[in-house]
Design a protein around this motif. Structure first.
Motif, PDB file in Angstrom:
ATOM      1  N   ILE A  34      32.214  13.113  34.967  1.00 52.03           N
ATOM      2  CA  ILE A  34      31.761  12.376  36.153  1.00 52.03           C
ATOM      3  C   ILE A  34      32.885  12.345  37.187  1.00 52.03           C
ATOM      4  O   ILE A  34      32.698  12.691  38.356  1.00 52.03           O
ATOM      5  CB  ILE A  34      31.359  10.927  35.793  1.00 52.03           C
ATOM      6  CG1 ILE A  34      30.133  10.929  34.889  1.00 52.03           C
ATOM      7  CG2 ILE A  34      31.077  10.111  37.058  1.00 52.03           C
ATOM      8  CD1 ILE A  34      29.759   9.563  34.356  1.00 52.03           C
ATOM      9  N   THR A  37      33.612  15.836  38.662  1.00 48.51           N
ATOM     10  CA  THR A  37      32.540  16.335  39.537  1.00 48.51           C
ATOM     11  C   THR A  37      32.577  15.634  40.892  1.00 48.51           C
ATOM     12  O   THR A  37      32.208  16.217  41.922  1.00 48.51           O
ATOM     13  CB  THR A  37      31.165  16.137  38.875  1.00 48.51           C
ATOM     14  OG1 THR A  37      31.192  16.744  37.588  1.00 48.51           O
ATOM     15  CG2 THR A  37      30.054  16.766  39.692  1.00 48.51           C
ATOM     16  N   ALA A  45      29.906  22.511  41.181  1.00 51.51           N
ATOM     17  CA  ALA A  45      29.416  21.434  40.307  1.00 51.51           C
ATOM     18  C   ALA A  45      28.543  21.977  39.184  1.00 51.51           C
ATOM     19  O   ALA A  45      28.556  21.471  38.066  1.00 51.51           O
ATOM     20  CB  ALA A  45      28.638  20.413  41.124  1.00 51.51           C
ATOM     21  N   THR A  46      27.771  23.003  39.491  1.00 47.38           N
ATOM     22  CA  THR A  46      26.868  23.547  38.473  1.00 47.38           C
ATOM     23  C   THR A  46      27.140  25.036  38.327  1.00 47.38           C
ATOM     24  O   THR A  46      26.485  25.862  38.952  1.00 47.38           O
ATOM     25  CB  THR A  46      25.398  23.323  38.875  1.00 47.38           C
ATOM     26  OG1 THR A  46      25.246  23.697  40.245  1.00 47.38           O
ATOM     27  CG2 THR A  46      25.021  21.872  38.714  1.00 47.38           C
ATOM     28  N   THR A  47      28.139  25.362  37.528  1.00 53.32           N
ATOM     29  CA  THR A  47      28.470  26.766  37.295  1.00 53.32           C
ATOM     30  C   THR A  47      28.502  27.029  35.802  1.00 53.32           C
ATOM     31  O   THR A  47      28.668  26.120  35.000  1.00 53.32           O
ATOM     32  CB  THR A  47      29.867  27.106  37.852  1.00 53.32           C
ATOM     33  OG1 THR A  47      30.810  26.213  37.265  1.00 53.32           O
ATOM     34  CG2 THR A  47      29.918  27.000  39.359  1.00 53.32           C
ATOM     35  N   ILE A  48      28.295  28.273  35.446  1.00 56.76           N
ATOM     36  CA  ILE A  48      28.465  28.710  34.063  1.00 56.76           C
ATOM     37  C   ILE A  48      29.464  29.835  34.084  1.00 56.76           C
ATOM     38  O   ILE A  48      29.237  30.811  34.784  1.00 56.76           O
ATOM     39  CB  ILE A  48      27.118  29.164  33.459  1.00 56.76           C
ATOM     40  CG1 ILE A  48      26.282  27.943  33.080  1.00 56.76           C
ATOM     41  CG2 ILE A  48      27.311  30.026  32.230  1.00 56.76           C
ATOM     42  CD1 ILE A  48      26.880  27.080  32.002  1.00 56.76           C
ATOM     43  N   PRO A  50      31.402  26.214  32.979  1.00 57.07           N
ATOM     44  CA  PRO A  50      31.740  25.044  33.785  1.00 57.07           C
ATOM     45  C   PRO A  50      33.125  25.161  34.402  1.00 57.07           C
ATOM     46  O   PRO A  50      34.049  25.678  33.777  1.00 57.07           O
ATOM     47  CB  PRO A  50      31.708  23.894  32.770  1.00 57.07           C
ATOM     48  CG  PRO A  50      30.899  24.396  31.644  1.00 57.07           C
ATOM     49  CD  PRO A  50      31.077  25.878  31.594  1.00 57.07           C
ATOM     50  N   ILE A 272      21.188   4.722  42.685  1.00 57.42           N
ATOM     51  CA  ILE A 272      21.874   5.975  42.336  1.00 57.42           C
ATOM     52  C   ILE A 272      20.910   6.980  41.693  1.00 57.42           C
ATOM     53  O   ILE A 272      20.859   8.134  42.122  1.00 57.42           O
ATOM     54  CB  ILE A 272      23.122   5.695  41.470  1.00 57.42           C
ATOM     55  CG1 ILE A 272      24.158   4.938  42.316  1.00 57.42           C
ATOM     56  CG2 ILE A 272      23.729   6.989  40.935  1.00 57.42           C
ATOM     57  CD1 ILE A 272      25.378   4.480  41.546  1.00 57.42           C
ATOM     58  N   PRO A 273      20.080   6.584  40.701  1.00 54.83           N
ATOM     59  CA  PRO A 273      19.136   7.569  40.163  1.00 54.83           C
ATOM     60  C   PRO A 273      18.102   8.026  41.181  1.00 54.83           C
ATOM     61  O   PRO A 273      17.635   9.156  41.116  1.00 54.83           O
ATOM     62  CB  PRO A 273      18.452   6.827  39.010  1.00 54.83           C
ATOM     63  CG  PRO A 273      19.406   5.751  38.635  1.00 54.83           C
ATOM     64  CD  PRO A 273      20.083   5.346  39.909  1.00 54.83           C
ATOM     65  N   VAL A 276      18.476  11.394  43.036  1.00 55.93           N
ATOM     66  CA  VAL A 276      18.168  12.696  42.445  1.00 55.93           C
ATOM     67  C   VAL A 276      16.911  13.256  43.073  1.00 55.93           C
ATOM     68  O   VAL A 276      16.861  14.400  43.486  1.00 55.93           O
ATOM     69  CB  VAL A 276      18.026  12.580  40.914  1.00 55.93           C
ATOM     70  CG1 VAL A 276      17.516  13.887  40.336  1.00 55.93           C
ATOM     71  CG2 VAL A 276      19.369  12.217  40.300  1.00 55.93           C
ATOM     72  N   LEU A 280      16.829  20.325  44.420  1.00 54.88           N
ATOM     73  CA  LEU A 280      18.102  20.438  43.709  1.00 54.88           C
ATOM     74  C   LEU A 280      19.021  19.294  44.138  1.00 54.88           C
ATOM     75  O   LEU A 280      19.415  19.221  45.298  1.00 54.88           O
ATOM     76  CB  LEU A 280      18.770  21.772  44.037  1.00 54.88           C
ATOM     77  CG  LEU A 280      18.260  22.993  43.277  1.00 54.88           C
ATOM     78  CD1 LEU A 280      18.961  24.241  43.770  1.00 54.88           C
ATOM     79  CD2 LEU A 280      18.483  22.817  41.778  1.00 54.88           C
ATOM     80  N   TRP A 283      24.904  17.106  42.838  1.00 53.53           N
ATOM     81  CA  TRP A 283      25.529  16.310  41.782  1.00 53.53           C
ATOM     82  C   TRP A 283      26.903  15.791  42.178  1.00 53.53           C
ATOM     83  O   TRP A 283      27.370  14.803  41.627  1.00 53.53           O
ATOM     84  CB  TRP A 283      25.615  17.104  40.475  1.00 53.53           C
ATOM     85  CG  TRP A 283      24.307  17.121  39.752  1.00 53.53           C
ATOM     86  CD1 TRP A 283      23.388  18.124  39.727  1.00 53.53           C
ATOM     87  CD2 TRP A 283      23.736  16.049  38.969  1.00 53.53           C
ATOM     88  NE1 TRP A 283      22.291  17.758  38.992  1.00 53.53           N
ATOM     89  CE2 TRP A 283      22.482  16.496  38.507  1.00 53.53           C
ATOM     90  CE3 TRP A 283      24.172  14.772  38.615  1.00 53.53           C
ATOM     91  CZ2 TRP A 283      21.651  15.713  37.702  1.00 53.53           C
ATOM     92  CZ3 TRP A 283      23.349  13.991  37.821  1.00 53.53           C
ATOM     93  CH2 TRP A 283      22.106  14.447  37.375  1.00 53.53           C
ATOM     94  N   ILE A 286      26.210  12.442  43.755  1.00 54.88           N
ATOM     95  CA  ILE A 286      25.821  11.480  42.727  1.00 54.88           C
ATOM     96  C   ILE A 286      27.048  11.078  41.902  1.00 54.88           C
ATOM     97  O   ILE A 286      27.251   9.904  41.579  1.00 54.88           O
ATOM     98  CB  ILE A 286      24.723  12.081  41.827  1.00 54.88           C
ATOM     99  CG1 ILE A 286      23.466  12.324  42.669  1.00 54.88           C
ATOM    100  CG2 ILE A 286      24.408  11.173  40.644  1.00 54.88           C
ATOM    101  CD1 ILE A 286      22.467  13.223  42.017  1.00 54.88           C
ATOM    102  N   ALA A 287      27.892  12.072  41.587  1.00 56.25           N
ATOM    103  CA  ALA A 287      29.095  11.772  40.812  1.00 56.25           C
ATOM    104  C   ALA A 287      30.041  10.868  41.596  1.00 56.25           C
ATOM    105  O   ALA A 287      30.637   9.937  41.039  1.00 56.25           O
ATOM    106  CB  ALA A 287      29.808  13.067  40.423  1.00 56.25           C
TER     107      ALA A 287
END
Lengths: 319, 301
Positions: A34, A37, A45-48, A50, A272-273, A276, A280, A283, A286-287
């Motif tokens: 958290i 990010t 934030a969203t990679t592969i 990470p 906060i939720p 979302v 997309l 994040w 949000i973080a």
């Protein structure tokens, strides 16, 4: 342990220490994720795989506090040069900050939710701890008929699932116009924390020797004076610990806030939720919101560390 | 309430004459709290008891019709509601057993001389202090099938945690285990540190094996405190709403609180949801009763 240690015991000890470190890393990993990010550029934030190593950025926090829209075309060089640094980091991410007709920056929903959380948590804590301290003293020092039943009654109100209490409260609040108001949530949280505060403070009060007040009474203090001048200062640590617990509970509460508020008095946990939403989610924003929201609790946890056992077990276990 | 009279003061003394009597102070300190709780906790429940015998819907202006015990009868005959209870029971068992194993296990590991033990313990306790809703939300990212860190770290490929009906409830329980194992650990540590050292020394002299020592000394002495942890966590797990509501919308993970929420605030079956709330309330009171009796028993020791 025995004074002489066998080599297998020493080996086991070392294995245990390594295991403890591993467990600690695993338990803290989500929290670290958290926090990290919250300082990432959006594309990392969203990679592969990470992204673990990166250049930290402040842009998620700028975005957290402002209303933004997608940039259709990049800003002109003059516009970019004229913009303050915090606006440039948003430009860099392909977005622009929304301004009203007068050029005023538009705030996002976050700051007001954070402020609501603060107002509601602090006020309800003061009320719950204030009332709880008096009541705990009453239970601790005087004989009360059916004391055990009353204490059980006080406790049982806290044991109900929030939704069970929320249904009738919602109907009542609607009838008197307390839905989506600060006062409505403050009352609910005070009631919710009051039982906890009475139970915990009673334990702290029981620990203050009666002889202190009795000596004061002999010296000519009234019972009230003895309470305010002798008992309260003695109970200061207990009051502080109880207050922090009440604050954290009110700060973290979600179900009541979700049901009873929708905009004006909404606190951060249901807000906060809701960020979302559809599409997309960003994040990093949000973080950032989560990070700011968790920070006070993390600090309080360290301050409270010696009282955690007692508070979390409702005063059932004392060290 | 005002019949018992106790005072340490001689009633003719100066102080007693000046100040309030002990009884008025006692009443002044206790009665407002009790009244406050009656007005804001008990009265609403009486209010909803009335609605539970009607077909009232808060979303319309239609007057409520008295339907007697119809809602209760319908609910108790509704297989859907029973499945919500079954899901809740499964969730409670999985998450409490998980927390017990992890929490007690970590406490056993921690119960020795470790550098920075205080700091490590506090760090481990952090998850349980945080907001379930807000941190739970972030677990959505951790569980994400395509870029979630969990799948990457465990090499699970595109494993679906929250979208798979079979897996969703366990994923929620796993997050709950992460959050609340520290609680069991905290209580276990207190229990373990209270076991007298001389028992272990005696066992060592008798050449007792580690299993014997664990099952005959450690476990029986820590059991009462573990029991408290289990009761606390069972009640909390039974109430769970935030975490499951935020993480997943799978019907296979629909806990009783979530069913109740949907009934009341999405389907607006107000009367029916009041009846449902009462069924849940009676169950909770029964568990609480057992719990308080046990707590008092432990306290007396």
């Amino acid at each position: 342990m025995a004074a002489v240690r066998t080599s297998s015991e020493i080996t086991f000890n070392r294995v245990a220490i390594v295991a403890v470190l591993l467990v600690t890393i695993i338990f803290l990993a989500p929290i670290y994720w958290i926090a990290s990010t919250a300082f990432k550029p959006r594309n990392l934030a969203t990679t592969i795989p990470p992204t673990v190593v990166f250049q930290p950025e402040i842009s998620p926090f700028v975005k957290l506090f402002t209303k933004r829209s997608q940039l259709r075309s990049p800003p002109s060089p003059e516009e970019y040069a004229a913009a303050p640094w915090w606006e440039r980091v948003v430009f860099d991410g392909g977005e622009k900050i929304v301004r009203d007709g007068k050029g005023q920056v538009q705030w996002s929903g976050y700051p007001s939710r954070f402020l609501n959380s603060l107002i509601i948590a602090i006020t309800s804590t003061v009320l719950a701890v204030g009332m709880g301290t008096f009541t705990a003293y009453g239970f601790s020092r005087f004989k009360v008929k059916g004391e055990a039943d009353l204490l059980f009654f006080i406790l049982s109100t806290r044991m109900l699932p929030p939704v069970v209490v929320a249904i009738p409260m919602f109907l009542m609040y609607r009838a008197v116009g307390l839905n989506d108001t600060h006062i409505g949530l403050i009352i609910l949280y005070t009631a919710f924390n009051l039982s906890f505060s009475v139970w915990l403070m009673k334990g702290f009060m029981d620990e203050i020797p009666k002889e202190y007040e009795e000596a004061a009474l002999v010296d000519g203090y009234t019972r009230m004076e003895a309470f305010f001048k002798i008992v309260l200062p003695e109970a200061a640590t207990g009051i502080a610990a109880t207050a922090v617990f009440c604050f954290i509970t009110a700060w973290n509460e979600y179900a009541f806030a979700l049901i009873m508020t929708n905009r004006r008095a909404q606190t951060a946990p249901p807000f906060i939720p809701s960020q979302v939403g559809s599409g997309l989610p960003d994040w990093t924003v949000i973080a950032a919101g989560t990070f700011l929201f968790l920070l006070p609790v993390a600090i309080f946890t360290f301050l409270l560390r010696n009282h955690l056992l007692r508070g979390m077990s409702f005063g059932a276990i004392r060290k | 309430m005002a019949t018992t009279m106790i005072t340490t003061l001689d009633r003719s003394s100066r102080a007693a004459a000046r100040g309030l009597s002990d009884i008025s102070i006692r009443n002044l300190f206790i009665i407002p709290t009790v009244l406050f709780l009656i007005v804001f906790n008990i009265f609403p429940l009486i209010y909803s008891l009335g609605y539970s015998f009607t077909d009232f819907r808060a979303s319309t202006n239609a007057p409520a019709n008295f339907v007697g015990l119809q809602s209760y009868r319908d609910l108790l005959n509704d297989p859907y509601v029973w499945s919500n209870f079954a899901i809740t029971a499964k969730y409670v068992i999985v998450s409490v057993v998980g927390q017990l194993l992890v929490g007690f296990g970590v406490a056993m590991l921690l119960n020795r001389d470790i550098p920075l033990k205080g700091l490590i313990t506090t760090l481990l306790l952090l998850p349980m202090m945080l907001s379930m809703a807000v941190v739970g939300l972030f677990w959505k990212l951790l569980y994400d099938p395509s870029w979630g860190v969990i799948n990457y770290a465990l090499g699970l490929g595109n494993f679906e945690w929250l979208a798979d009906p079979k897996m969703a409830l366990y994923a929620v329980a796993l997050t709950d285990i992460w959050m609340w194992s520290p609680f069991v650990m905290l209580l276990s540590l207190a229990g373990l540190s209270a076991v007298p050292k001389h028992l272990y020394e005696a066992a060592a002299i008798d050449r007792a094996g580690p299993f014997y020592t664990f099952f005959r000394i450690t476990l029986p002495l820590v059991a009462p405190i573990l029991m408290i942890a289990v009761i606390f966590r069972t009640m909390e797990a039974f109430k769970t709403f935030d975490l499951a509501y935020i993480l997943t919308s799978q019907p296979t993970a629909e806990l009783i609180s979530i069913r109740l929420y949907k009934m009341a605030f999405q389907e607006w079956q107000t009367g029916r949801s009041c009846a449902m709330a009462y069924i849940v309330l009676i169950m909770v009171l029964a568990i609480t009763n057992i719990y308080v009796k046990y707590l008092n028993k432990v306290k007396e020791r």
